[in-house]
Scaffold this motif. Structure first.
Motif, short mmCIF file in Angstrom:
data_model
loop_
_atom_site.label_atom_id
_atom_site.label_comp_id
_atom_site.label_asym_id
_atom_site.label_seq_id
_atom_site.Cartn_x
_atom_site.Cartn_y
_atom_site.Cartn_z
N GLY A 152 95.20 85.08 26.12
CA GLY A 152 95.82 85.27 24.97
C GLY A 152 96.48 83.96 24.53
N PRO A 153 97.34 84.13 23.51
CA PRO A 153 97.91 82.78 23.07
C PRO A 153 98.64 81.92 24.17
CG PRO A 153 98.21 84.50 21.50
CD PRO A 153 97.79 85.16 22.75
N THR A 154 99.38 82.80 24.97
CA THR A 154 100.28 81.98 26.24
C THR A 154 99.30 81.10 26.78
OG1 THR A 154 101.99 83.54 25.91
CG2 THR A 154 101.76 82.10 27.96
N GLU A 155 98.32 81.74 27.30
CA GLU A 155 97.21 81.30 28.43
C GLU A 155 96.43 80.10 27.62
OE1 GLU A 155 97.93 85.01 29.82
OE2 GLU A 155 97.18 84.42 27.75
N LEU A 156 96.06 80.15 26.39
CA LEU A 156 95.25 79.21 25.58
C LEU A 156 96.30 77.88 25.36
CD1 LEU A 156 93.25 81.22 23.25
CD2 LEU A 156 92.48 80.01 25.45
#
Length: 415
Positions: A94-98
């Motif tokens: 999701g956004p946090t990982e990317l």
């Protein structure tokens, strides 16, 4: 070693699966090669299967989207972190990982418009986008608040007919822009069909409507018309145009082969114990090689291609290290995991947006070549057979499947 203008030898359809299997053996995951149509390809010993959202085109100058959907085994992937709704955390990044993997800022891009160009209509695009953004606690992006806009090929309210496969592509693209640049506005331009002329006119519409960043997650075979398409649709100084490099391994597709675009390759992205906390290897499906028609842009200096070399940069594309996407138009509705260079192209377009508006008259594809220190070099893996050449093998410095590497912040994308 290939000589200039040699037609690349494409990998077999099983090659991407073999590469992905080698890279994921430690995790017990294996990504299968994409099928030639929309049906999943499966082997009894594999835990992960995938299918193309769009069937491969067999017609000249007709494009296919590059989304690869995980059809089984998604529950074996790591769930996304820091969901706003932890009781229903989707699988996939999701956004946090990317943003963490690419050292991207949590702010920036305010008011910048990233355009997504795809074929056919996704009737649920705005509603599905709202669900994705709510899931991860991202600010709303709607027609009412001026953040989201959907138009047809000519920029008006008349939209093309819906298509479930391209609808998946649209959802993937919208979600990747949201994940990478939550403050960016999003313009969705839906082409009448998947002909290069229709998609190209949609690129022109996106630019005419003010987008400085245009993502294209589709491709097809090169043709003698490519130079004409270059001048008609992709020669837009001061606009960052990104294009998926392809999902069939070694070999060049158009419009990734255009001299005016940033061709975006693909990697397998894994968390590790390094200082960065992440590592990239070549994804076996990423397209690369020497264009048969397009000239080499001035900023490319590699030696084995007399013409344009694909790719320029890269981001995650391996379905086995895939991204979470929410899509409800079609038969399988809800949270899914996707890969393909369809994921990497909108990510890179959004990184350009975070880096700031390109200078007037510039070709943003040149920016990473002037700022190599702002990229994570990818020096292992392969996407096909080319006698060990950098054109299909991850090596230190530039290589075909991953270009100059993946983003390490936004500095390499400013200029």
């Amino acid at each position: 070693m290939h000589t200039p203008h040699t037609t690349p030898r494409k990998a077999s359809h099983t090659w991407p699966a073999l590469i992905a299997a080698a890279g994921l053996a430690a995790a017990g995951l294996v990504a299968l090669a994409p099928s030639a149509g929309a049906q999943p390809q499966q082997a009894p010993s594999h835990r992960l299967t995938t299918a193309r959202s769009c069937s491969v085109s067999t017609a000249v100058d007709v494009m296919a989207c590059k989304a690869l959907k995980v059809t089984s085994g998604a529950d074996s992937l790591a769930p996304a972190a820091r969901s706003a709704h932890p009781a229903a955390i989707p699988s996939g990044y999701g956004p946090t990982e990317l943003r963490g993997a690419y050292a991207l800022p949590d702010t920036g891009g305010d008011g910048a418009t990233v355009a997504i160009v795809d074929a056919y209509d996704n009737p649920n695009a705005e509603a599905d986008l709202a669900t994705y953004r709510s899931q991860y606690g991202l600010p709303a992006c709607t027609t009412d608040n001026g953040c989201f806009r959907k138009v047809g090929q000519s920029g008006g309210a008349t939209l093309p007919v819906p298509d479930p496969g391209w609808a998946e592509e649209i959802s993937l693209d919208l979600d990747m822009v949201s994940a990478t640049c939550p403050a960016c506005h999003i313009l969705l331009v839906e082409a009448d069909n998947s002909a290069m002329t229709s998609l190209g006119e949609s690129v022109n519409t996106a630019v005419a409507l003010g987008a400085k960043y245009v993502s294209n997650s589709y491709g097809g075979g090169e043709s003698g018309a490519d130079s004409s398409y270059d001048s008609q649709y992709f020669d837009h100084p001061g606009v960052a145009i990104t294009v998926s490099s392809g999902d069939a391994g070694y070999g060049v597709e158009y419009p990734a082969g255009s001299q005016y675009v940033t061709a975006v390759g693909g990697t397998s992205l894994q968390q590790d114990t390094s200082a960065r906390g992440w590592s990239d290897t070549v994804w076996g499906g990423a397209g690369s090689g020497c264009s048969s028609y397009d000239p080499k842009p001035a900023w490319q200096q590699d030696g084995e291609c007399a013409g344009r070399t694909v790719a320029d940069v890269s981001a995650v594309a391996d379905p086995a290290t895939g991204v979470a996407v929410y899509d409800t138009y079609g038969n399988d509705r809800g949270w899914e995991v996707f890969g393909g260079t369809s994921a990497s192209a909108p990510i890179i377009a959004s990184v350009y947006a975070l880096a700031g508006q390109p200078s007037e008259g510039s070709y943003p594809a040149s920016f990473p070549y002037a700022h190599g220190g702002g990229l994570n070099d990818v020096a292992s893996g392969t996407n096909g057979e080319c006698a060990g050449s950098y054109l299909c093998t991850g090596v230190a410095g530039y290589d075909g499947p991953t270009g100059l590497g993946t983003p390490d912040g936004v500095a390499a994308f400013a200029g």
